[in-house]
Write a protein that holds these residues in place. Structure first.
Motif, PDB file in Angstrom:
ATOM      1  N   TRP A 200       0.829  -1.199   0.000  1.00  0.00           N
ATOM      2  CA  TRP A 200       0.000   0.000   0.000  1.00  0.00           C
ATOM      3  C   TRP A 200       0.863   1.248   0.000  1.00  0.00           C
ATOM      4  O   TRP A 200       2.029   1.235   0.406  1.00  0.00           O
ATOM      5  N   HIS A 201       0.253   2.351  -0.444  1.00  0.00           N
ATOM      6  CA  HIS A 201       0.847   3.667  -0.344  1.00  0.00           C
ATOM      7  C   HIS A 201      -0.021   4.518   0.575  1.00  0.00           C
ATOM      8  O   HIS A 201      -1.206   4.237   0.774  1.00  0.00           O
ATOM      9  N   LEU A 202       0.568   5.549   1.142  1.00  0.00           N
ATOM     10  CA  LEU A 202      -0.175   6.489   1.980  1.00  0.00           C
ATOM     11  C   LEU A 202      -0.027   7.891   1.407  1.00  0.00           C
ATOM     12  O   LEU A 202       1.051   8.263   0.953  1.00  0.00           O
ATOM     13  N   ARG A 344      13.841  10.842  -1.121  1.00  0.00           N
ATOM     14  CA  ARG A 344      13.560  10.278  -2.430  1.00  0.00           C
ATOM     15  C   ARG A 344      12.049  10.155  -2.596  1.00  0.00           C
ATOM     16  O   ARG A 344      11.286  10.402  -1.665  1.00  0.00           O
ATOM     17  N   SER A 345      11.626   9.726  -3.745  1.00  0.00           N
ATOM     18  CA  SER A 345      10.193   9.574  -3.992  1.00  0.00           C
ATOM     19  C   SER A 345       9.672   8.216  -3.534  1.00  0.00           C
ATOM     20  O   SER A 345       8.476   7.966  -3.552  1.00  0.00           O
ATOM     21  N   ALA A 346      10.576   7.326  -3.110  1.00  0.00           N
ATOM     22  CA  ALA A 346      10.193   5.979  -2.695  1.00  0.00           C
ATOM     23  C   ALA A 346       9.911   5.943  -1.195  1.00  0.00           C
ATOM     24  O   ALA A 346      10.117   6.919  -0.470  1.00  0.00           O
ATOM     25  N   LEU A 347       9.438   4.790  -0.726  1.00  0.00           N
ATOM     26  CA  LEU A 347       9.178   4.546   0.693  1.00  0.00           C
ATOM     27  C   LEU A 347      10.428   4.833   1.505  1.00  0.00           C
ATOM     28  O   LEU A 347      11.525   4.444   1.096  1.00  0.00           O
ATOM     29  N   PRO A 348      10.337   5.511   2.665  1.00  0.00           N
ATOM     30  CA  PRO A 348       9.127   6.042   3.282  1.00  0.00           C
ATOM     31  C   PRO A 348       8.849   7.503   2.948  1.00  0.00           C
ATOM     32  O   PRO A 348       7.884   8.081   3.440  1.00  0.00           O
ATOM     33  N   TRP A 349       9.720   8.104   2.099  1.00  0.00           N
ATOM     34  CA  TRP A 349       9.622   9.543   1.882  1.00  0.00           C
ATOM     35  C   TRP A 349       8.417   9.944   1.047  1.00  0.00           C
ATOM     36  O   TRP A 349       8.064  11.124   0.991  1.00  0.00           O
ATOM     37  N   ASP A 350       7.767   8.982   0.394  1.00  0.00           N
ATOM     38  CA  ASP A 350       6.593   9.337  -0.411  1.00  0.00           C
ATOM     39  C   ASP A 350       5.406   9.742   0.448  1.00  0.00           C
ATOM     40  O   ASP A 350       4.391  10.205  -0.068  1.00  0.00           O
ATOM     41  N   VAL A 351       5.537   9.596   1.775  1.00  0.00           N
ATOM     42  CA  VAL A 351       4.462  10.035   2.666  1.00  0.00           C
ATOM     43  C   VAL A 351       4.698  11.464   3.153  1.00  0.00           C
ATOM     44  O   VAL A 351       3.889  12.025   3.890  1.00  0.00           O
ATOM     45  N   TRP A 352       5.805  12.075   2.720  1.00  0.00           N
ATOM     46  CA  TRP A 352       6.187  13.411   3.195  1.00  0.00           C
ATOM     47  C   TRP A 352       6.230  14.386   2.020  1.00  0.00           C
ATOM     48  O   TRP A 352       7.263  14.561   1.387  1.00  0.00           O
ATOM     49  N   PRO A 353       5.122  15.065   1.704  1.00  0.00           N
ATOM     50  CA  PRO A 353       5.056  15.914   0.502  1.00  0.00           C
ATOM     51  C   PRO A 353       5.513  17.347   0.738  1.00  0.00           C
ATOM     52  O   PRO A 353       4.891  18.301   0.270  1.00  0.00           O
ATOM     53  N   PHE A 354       6.592  17.507   1.496  1.00  0.00           N
ATOM     54  CA  PHE A 354       7.074  18.841   1.833  1.00  0.00           C
ATOM     55  C   PHE A 354       8.579  18.941   1.567  1.00  0.00           C
ATOM     56  O   PHE A 354       9.295  17.949   1.582  1.00  0.00           O
TER      57      PHE A 354
END
Length: 546
Positions: A200-202, A344-354
């Motif tokens: 899953w993605h968040l 990066r754009s991958a897990l886990p940083w894809d949950v941090w859009p800042f």
């Protein structure tokens, strides 16, 4: 909010930050004494809410920690939601020392006090009736707080986080708000890793502001919290992929339905009041937020570590109480850990859009082939410019020989920094006995000018970085510990910081943990076979800051 109100809120937040600093000659305001037998209940529950007991994992996950980014997406079912919650916010073990017994959770917390609460909003999930649920980690069950009159409002699954500040303030006084926000960052990271076990993605829902989230979760229902400590809304995450039809920006309070449950009182006899926490919480409430436009990954795909089952590694994470002062860390492991901190754009940083605002300063003690001393890891190009401008002009900024070409690691100072690291971290030995210690420096004054709510974001980002270090260290056979106690301005003086351009928000340390054989470890949910209302438990003084 008007410009005038923004200015007032900023003044409140910055004043709080200054007054909640520890100093070499005095600590921030806190309780004069602690009665460990009267600490707040670590578990929130809602009396009168229908309960849905969740199934527990019977086998370890097939996906390894290194393979989290490539896991096959699983359907959103009761079993999957149960796994998601168990591996993020559930119990990892019980500990016993003499007559004392306390729980450890998969998400770390300052003092093991756990101010973070979680709510699940589910529509169209197989095995779960539509509605809003509170997650009770003690028993791994859902308490249904709200259910709609209509059978279906579409489909969608959301997880929300809140904070109960008193749990931290009971022990840490005015500094508690800082720790609540660090814990939100840790929890956000824990949720993202757990989501990865299911493919899953968040996604952070920035279109839900503080007031709407409070209504969505029923936190503004004063009658439901009449005799209990209130909760502060923090953030809402959407589970993806999902054929989302329900709009999370619509509050259940505006839909036909019923609310159930009365919040329990966690501390019937509080001895102190810290009104500045509520004042600062109000001043830093989250508005509607638009994700920052992030550039493509500037770094190559990273080398993954951890071929253990992800569930095994997540549940064995512990906060080290002591480190072996003789352990020497392999150079490649050190570089692997630092590489995991790069956005990066991958897990886990894809949950941090800042935009990343936190930059590690490293006190290196024992890393094979690396000289002892002070190092910097600027995580953005702009951040490196800020660091070079604000830090001591005598720092050397040498490129580190042998480091991966893309890793922006710079040596600032050569020499034994163990004593300095220990002193700055409130004289704690773990900052010197580890392989290395970290100061998470935040770009502070500039982002706050865009809104006082950025204060929360900065701490949450620091907490997320801490969660990455916790799990990545475990994957390498090492251990970590977050340190919330440090002498703020002494850190700044040591680094040559003369204004509020940068501020230290969090410390962390990594090494090889020494096990305290006096403390017994017990399974997390054995009590479910006996009863769902175990005796009141509490933290023991042997526990460290995280």
């Amino acid at each position: 909010m008007t410009t005038s109100n923004n200015s007032e809120a900023l003044q409140v937040v910055m004043a709080y930050h200054e007054r909640s600093k520890h100093h070499l000659n005095r600590y921030a305001a806190g309780p004069e004494a602690l009665d460990w037998d009267a600490q707040p209940n670590p578990f929130r529950a809602f009396t009168g809410s229908p309960q849905r007991i969740l199934p527990l994992l019977t086998d370890e996950t097939a996906v390894t920690f290194a393979g989290l980014s490539a896991a096959t997406p699983q359907p959103v079912t009761l079993q999957a939601v149960a796994q998601f919650l168990e591996l993020s916010l559930g119990l990892a073990a019980w500990k016993e020392y003499g007559p004392d017994r306390w729980a450890l959770r998969c998400n770390p917390s300052s003092g093991n006090l756990h101010p973070t609460e979680a709510y699940l909003l589910a529509f169209g999930v197989q095995g779960i009736s539509d509605g809003l649920y509170h997650y009770l980690s003690r028993d791994h069950l859902l308490e249904q707080r709200w259910y709609p009159d209509a059978e279906q409002y579409g489909s969608g699954v959301y997880i929300a986080l809140t904070s109960i500040a008193w749990r931290e303030a009971w022990k840490y006084g005015e500094r508690a708000l800082r720790y609540c926000q660090l814990d939100i960052g840790h929890a956000q990271g824990a949720l993202r890793y757990a989501a990865g076990t299911l493919g899953w993605h968040l996604r952070l829902r920035g279109d839900v502001d503080d007031a709407r989230l409070r209504s969505l979760l029923g936190l503004d229902r004063s009658s439901d919290f009449a005799h209990a400590e209130g909760e502060d809304a923090e953030l809402l995450l959407e589970i993806l992929p999902a054929d989302t039809m329900f709009s999370a920006s619509t509050s259940p309070a505006a839909l036909p339905g019923q609310w159930r449950g009365q919040a329990n009182c966690l501390d019937p006899h509080p001895l102190y009041q810290w009104p500045v926490i509520a004042e600062t919480t109000s001043a830093s409430r989250m508005p509607l937020r638009t994700p920052d436009p992030l550039p493509p990954d500037p770094w190559p795909a990273r080398k993954k570590s951890g071929h253990t089952a992800a569930s095994t590694l997540i549940r064995r994470r512990r906060s080290a109480q002591r480190f072996d002062p003789k352990t020497v860390m392999a150079t490649d492991d050190f570089f692997t850990l630092l590489d995991a901190l790069l956005p990066r754009s991958a897990l886990p940083w894809d949950v941090w859009p800042f935009t990343p605002r936190i930059h590690p300063i490293l006190f290196v003690h024992r890393v094979e082939g690396l000289s002892c001393g002070l190092y910097a890891l600027p995580r953005t190009t702009g951040g490196e410019t800020v660091l070079r401008t604000a830090l001591n002009p005598d720092f050397s900024w040498q490129t580190v020989a042998g480091a991966p070409a893309h890793l922006p690691l710079r040596r600032l100072y050569d020499g034994d920094v163990r004593s300095i690291a220990r002193t700055l971290s409130c004289h704690q030995a773990i900052a010197a006995d580890s392989c290395f210690a970290v100061v998470f420096l935040a770009e502070y004054a500039d982002p706050l000018q865009s809104g006082a709510w950025h204060y929360r974001l900065l701490y949450q980002e620091a907490g997320l970085l801490g969660q990455i270090l916790y799990l990545e260290a475990e994957a390498l056979g090492l251990n970590g510990t977050g340190i919330g106690c440090f002498f703020d301005d002494a850190v700044h003086e040591t680094l040559g910081i003369k204004d509020h351009t940068l501020q230290s928000l969090y410390h962390f340390t990594v090494g090889h943990a020494l096990t305290d054989t006096r403390i017994s470890t017990l399974p997390p949910y054995a009590h479910r076979e006996l009863t769902l209302t175990p005796e009141k438990t509490h933290e023991h003084p042997l526990l460290s800051a995280y």
